[in-house]
Write a protein that holds these residues in place. Sequence first.
Motif, PDB file in Angstrom:
ATOM      1  N   LEU A  48       0.830  -1.195   0.000  1.00 17.17           N
ATOM      2  CA  LEU A  48       0.000   0.000   0.000  1.00 17.17           C
ATOM      3  C   LEU A  48       0.867   1.247   0.000  1.00 17.17           C
ATOM      4  O   LEU A  48       1.937   1.269   0.619  1.00 17.17           O
ATOM      5  CB  LEU A  48      -0.892   0.028   1.248  1.00 17.17           C
ATOM      6  CG  LEU A  48      -2.215  -0.742   1.199  1.00 17.17           C
ATOM      7  CD1 LEU A  48      -2.006  -2.221   0.991  1.00 17.17           C
ATOM      8  CD2 LEU A  48      -3.014  -0.477   2.456  1.00 17.17           C
ATOM      9  N   GLU A  52      -3.968   4.246   0.640  1.00 14.01           N
ATOM     10  CA  GLU A  52      -4.635   3.260  -0.208  1.00 14.01           C
ATOM     11  C   GLU A  52      -5.255   2.133   0.609  1.00 14.01           C
ATOM     12  O   GLU A  52      -4.728   1.742   1.651  1.00 14.01           O
ATOM     13  CB  GLU A  52      -3.634   2.594  -1.168  1.00 14.01           C
ATOM     14  CG  GLU A  52      -3.240   3.373  -2.357  1.00 14.01           C
ATOM     15  CD  GLU A  52      -2.293   2.596  -3.263  1.00 14.01           C
ATOM     16  OE1 GLU A  52      -2.435   2.772  -4.483  1.00 14.01           O
ATOM     17  OE2 GLU A  52      -1.403   1.863  -2.774  1.00 14.01           O
ATOM     18  N   THR A  53      -6.339   1.593   0.082  1.00 17.52           N
ATOM     19  CA  THR A  53      -6.888   0.339   0.595  1.00 17.52           C
ATOM     20  C   THR A  53      -6.141  -0.793  -0.106  1.00 17.52           C
ATOM     21  O   THR A  53      -5.507  -0.573  -1.152  1.00 17.52           O
ATOM     22  CB  THR A  53      -8.392   0.231   0.291  1.00 17.52           C
ATOM     23  OG1 THR A  53      -8.563   0.133  -1.139  1.00 17.52           O
ATOM     24  CG2 THR A  53      -9.182   1.406   0.854  1.00 17.52           C
ATOM     25  N   ALA A  55      -7.399  -3.063  -1.938  1.00 12.51           N
ATOM     26  CA  ALA A  55      -7.960  -3.181  -3.293  1.00 12.51           C
ATOM     27  C   ALA A  55      -7.386  -2.110  -4.217  1.00 12.51           C
ATOM     28  O   ALA A  55      -7.064  -2.396  -5.384  1.00 12.51           O
ATOM     29  CB  ALA A  55      -9.487  -3.092  -3.250  1.00 12.51           C
ATOM     30  N   GLN A  56      -7.235  -0.898  -3.730  1.00  8.14           N
ATOM     31  CA  GLN A  56      -6.641   0.171  -4.545  1.00  8.14           C
ATOM     32  C   GLN A  56      -5.194  -0.166  -4.897  1.00  8.14           C
ATOM     33  O   GLN A  56      -4.757   0.042  -6.028  1.00  8.14           O
ATOM     34  CB  GLN A  56      -6.702   1.511  -3.803  1.00  8.14           C
ATOM     35  CG  GLN A  56      -8.094   2.088  -3.693  1.00  8.14           C
ATOM     36  CD  GLN A  56      -8.144   3.288  -2.759  1.00  8.14           C
ATOM     37  OE1 GLN A  56      -7.470   3.335  -1.725  1.00  8.14           O
ATOM     38  NE2 GLN A  56      -8.970   4.268  -3.121  1.00  8.14           N
ATOM     39  N   ARG A  59      -5.114  -2.918  -7.573  1.00  4.96           N
ATOM     40  CA  ARG A  59      -5.476  -2.350  -8.888  1.00  4.96           C
ATOM     41  C   ARG A  59      -4.314  -1.537  -9.469  1.00  4.96           C
ATOM     42  O   ARG A  59      -3.964  -1.684 -10.636  1.00  4.96           O
ATOM     43  CB  ARG A  59      -6.731  -1.497  -8.706  1.00  4.96           C
ATOM     44  CG  ARG A  59      -7.531  -1.263  -9.945  1.00  4.96           C
ATOM     45  CD  ARG A  59      -8.834  -0.526  -9.659  1.00  4.96           C
ATOM     46  NE  ARG A  59      -8.627   0.696  -8.907  1.00  4.96           N
ATOM     47  CZ  ARG A  59      -9.329   1.050  -7.833  1.00  4.96           C
ATOM     48  NH1 ARG A  59     -10.305   0.302  -7.380  1.00  4.96           N
ATOM     49  NH2 ARG A  59      -9.071   2.177  -7.209  1.00  4.96           N
ATOM     50  N   ARG A  60      -3.697  -0.692  -8.663  1.00  4.41           N
ATOM     51  CA  ARG A  60      -2.570   0.134  -9.113  1.00  4.41           C
ATOM     52  C   ARG A  60      -1.390  -0.729  -9.534  1.00  4.41           C
ATOM     53  O   ARG A  60      -0.787  -0.524 -10.583  1.00  4.41           O
ATOM     54  CB  ARG A  60      -2.145   1.107  -8.001  1.00  4.41           C
ATOM     55  CG  ARG A  60      -0.890   1.928  -8.350  1.00  4.41           C
ATOM     56  CD  ARG A  60      -0.407   2.792  -7.187  1.00  4.41           C
ATOM     57  NE  ARG A  60      -0.304   2.111  -5.917  1.00  4.41           N
ATOM     58  CZ  ARG A  60       0.670   1.258  -5.583  1.00  4.41           C
ATOM     59  NH1 ARG A  60       1.631   0.968  -6.448  1.00  4.41           N
ATOM     60  NH2 ARG A  60       0.692   0.700  -4.381  1.00  4.41           N
ATOM     61  N   ALA A  73     -13.708  -2.452  -6.849  1.00  2.00           N
ATOM     62  CA  ALA A  73     -14.138  -1.390  -5.938  1.00  2.00           C
ATOM     63  C   ALA A  73     -13.076  -1.131  -4.875  1.00  2.00           C
ATOM     64  O   ALA A  73     -12.406  -2.056  -4.410  1.00  2.00           O
ATOM     65  CB  ALA A  73     -15.453  -1.773  -5.268  1.00  2.00           C
ATOM     66  N   ASP A  74     -12.922   0.133  -4.492  1.00  2.00           N
ATOM     67  CA  ASP A  74     -11.938   0.521  -3.482  1.00  2.00           C
ATOM     68  C   ASP A  74     -12.117  -0.232  -2.166  1.00  2.00           C
ATOM     69  O   ASP A  74     -11.154  -0.505  -1.462  1.00  2.00           O
ATOM     70  CB  ASP A  74     -12.024   2.024  -3.198  1.00  2.00           C
ATOM     71  CG  ASP A  74     -11.573   2.874  -4.370  1.00  2.00           C
ATOM     72  OD1 ASP A  74     -11.032   2.333  -5.354  1.00  2.00           O
ATOM     73  OD2 ASP A  74     -11.764   4.102  -4.291  1.00  2.00           O
ATOM     74  N   ASP A  75     -13.367  -0.570  -1.846  1.00  2.00           N
ATOM     75  CA  ASP A  75     -13.663  -1.247  -0.579  1.00  2.00           C
ATOM     76  C   ASP A  75     -13.998  -2.729  -0.774  1.00  2.00           C
ATOM     77  O   ASP A  75     -14.606  -3.355   0.088  1.00  2.00           O
ATOM     78  CB  ASP A  75     -14.803  -0.535   0.149  1.00  2.00           C
ATOM     79  CG  ASP A  75     -16.098  -0.513  -0.663  1.00  2.00           C
ATOM     80  OD1 ASP A  75     -16.087  -0.892  -1.861  1.00  2.00           O
ATOM     81  OD2 ASP A  75     -17.132  -0.108  -0.098  1.00  2.00           O
ATOM     82  N   GLU A  76     -13.573  -3.291  -1.905  1.00  2.00           N
ATOM     83  CA  GLU A  76     -13.821  -4.710  -2.201  1.00  2.00           C
ATOM     84  C   GLU A  76     -13.280  -5.579  -1.060  1.00  2.00           C
ATOM     85  O   GLU A  76     -12.205  -5.314  -0.508  1.00  2.00           O
ATOM     86  CB  GLU A  76     -13.130  -5.097  -3.507  1.00  2.00           C
ATOM     87  CG  GLU A  76     -13.423  -6.497  -3.968  1.00  2.00           C
ATOM     88  CD  GLU A  76     -14.777  -6.653  -4.621  1.00  2.00           C
ATOM     89  OE1 GLU A  76     -15.315  -7.769  -4.581  1.00  2.00           O
ATOM     90  OE2 GLU A  76     -15.300  -5.659  -5.164  1.00  2.00           O
TER      91      GLU A  76
END
Length: 155
Positions: A48, A52-53, A55-56, A59-60, A73-76
Amino acid sequence: MIGTQQQPILRIAGRIILLDPDRHVLLLEHRIDRAAAETVWATPGGGLEGSETPAQAARRELSEECGIVVGLADDEVADHTERRVMSFDRVAYDQTDYFYIVRVAQRPQIAVGHRTELEELTVLGHRWFSAEDLRASTTRYEPTQLIELISGTQR
């Protein structure tokens, strides 16, 4: 402690288990220590940054390492979590990995132009593995329950 005489650094990482339509999973071959030959095949992902979460971060990192953009989703909620003490480039980490299973309609092209300098030095290549490939393989791969995760996915 692994790799050094220091206390392991606490770290949280987000990772993507990317599955193509035939349930082949994308893995990247990573050099664990820039000064050694040992490698591991792992899902795209990493630590992280900032607020960031997981999930973020997942993804990044998929975008940076492979040039692939996915909807997550950011909160997946993670599909799998795994904690491990490991050494990377002679630094010890106590890391919790959050894994997100993402299915794609077709196998995407890998584009490496967005990798960080460290990723350029440590990511050696990529390959799509089936569960059968992983069962027959003598190479090290992560997460440890990857075969079960890609075989039993209902998502």
